[in-house]
Design a protein around this motif. Sequence first.
Motif, short mmCIF file in Angstrom:
data_model
loop_
_atom_site.label_atom_id
_atom_site.label_comp_id
_atom_site.label_asym_id
_atom_site.label_seq_id
_atom_site.Cartn_x
_atom_site.Cartn_y
_atom_site.Cartn_z
N LEU A 209 0.81 -1.22 0.00
CA LEU A 209 0.00 0.00 0.00
C LEU A 209 0.85 1.27 0.00
O LEU A 209 0.33 2.36 0.21
CB LEU A 209 -0.94 0.00 1.22
N THR A 212 -0.29 4.86 -1.31
CA THR A 212 -1.74 4.77 -1.54
C THR A 212 -2.50 4.85 -0.22
O THR A 212 -2.33 4.00 0.64
CB THR A 212 -2.12 3.44 -2.23
N THR A 214 -5.88 4.26 1.65
CA THR A 214 -6.96 3.32 1.36
C THR A 214 -7.95 3.28 2.51
O THR A 214 -7.56 3.28 3.68
CB THR A 214 -6.41 1.90 1.14
N VAL A 228 -9.68 4.23 -2.78
CA VAL A 228 -8.23 4.33 -2.94
C VAL A 228 -7.92 5.73 -3.44
O VAL A 228 -8.50 6.20 -4.43
CB VAL A 228 -7.72 3.27 -3.94
N LEU A 246 -6.91 -5.93 -2.27
CA LEU A 246 -6.52 -4.80 -1.44
C LEU A 246 -6.55 -5.18 0.05
O LEU A 246 -5.68 -4.76 0.82
CB LEU A 246 -7.46 -3.61 -1.69
#
Length: 280
Positions: A209, A212, A214, A228, A246
Amino acid sequence: MPPRRVITGRSQEPRRRYAEELRLLRAERDLSLRQLAETVGWDPSLFGKLESGATLGSPEVAQALDGFYGTPGLLLAMWEVAVADPLQFKERYRRYMMLESESVSLWHYADANLPGVLQTPDYARELLAAGGLDGDELEVQVEARMGRGSVLSACAAPRFRTILSEAVLRTSLPDLVSWRQQLEHLVLMGQRKNVTIQVVLMSAGLHGLTNTDTMFLRSADGGTVAWVETGYSGELVQEAADVERLQLRYDLVRDSALSPDESRKFIGRMLEEMPCEPST
């Protein structure tokens, strides 16, 4: 208390409705903005912005106006509805905001910035200004973001977990007093039964991740979607297989993070290491 006005014929968008009510209450008393300001306090320009919808002001202003107009609780309630309204946010966030308000649990990972629901006004203002907002639009978005925090204190508040990259906590605000207040706010929020805060150290290395932010949103029927976001755009992920991938990445990050107790101590040490007074 005066009877509540019928909404029919008036704006049903909370922000505009609040501004209309303020204009009507002042007009009924045949007061100028300056006369109102002299009686209630604050600057006349603030009341002008409130009545134009340029700003929502603070709950303290709404309470003061409730007292002055003899409408105990009415204006404050309208302010609370307006500040939490998803329409305060940009179009691309509105679908996400609706899903967030209906979720029973929220799982989050922050790579760059603190999640909106945990931000103080000073943090939100600095972040939004860095993104190019200014003037009235900046204040509108700060108010809207502060309204989001109410999702964690509502009667049926969802469970919220956030895993913060250490980099998030190492990126301080220019004003050390404001940064201390933000860290103290994190500690305070982490004491809520429905809030879990963890920190993943930079020494844990790269992971799935990285870069990013999330958020996983689980609804009452068990369905889960993910939001996201990068610094430039956000995407709602709804396909089950994509969400599952994810979630696997999220689980691996959580495995490498400090425990909630260790994370609380980590933030506490950061506070202890800060100077008591900002340097001059």
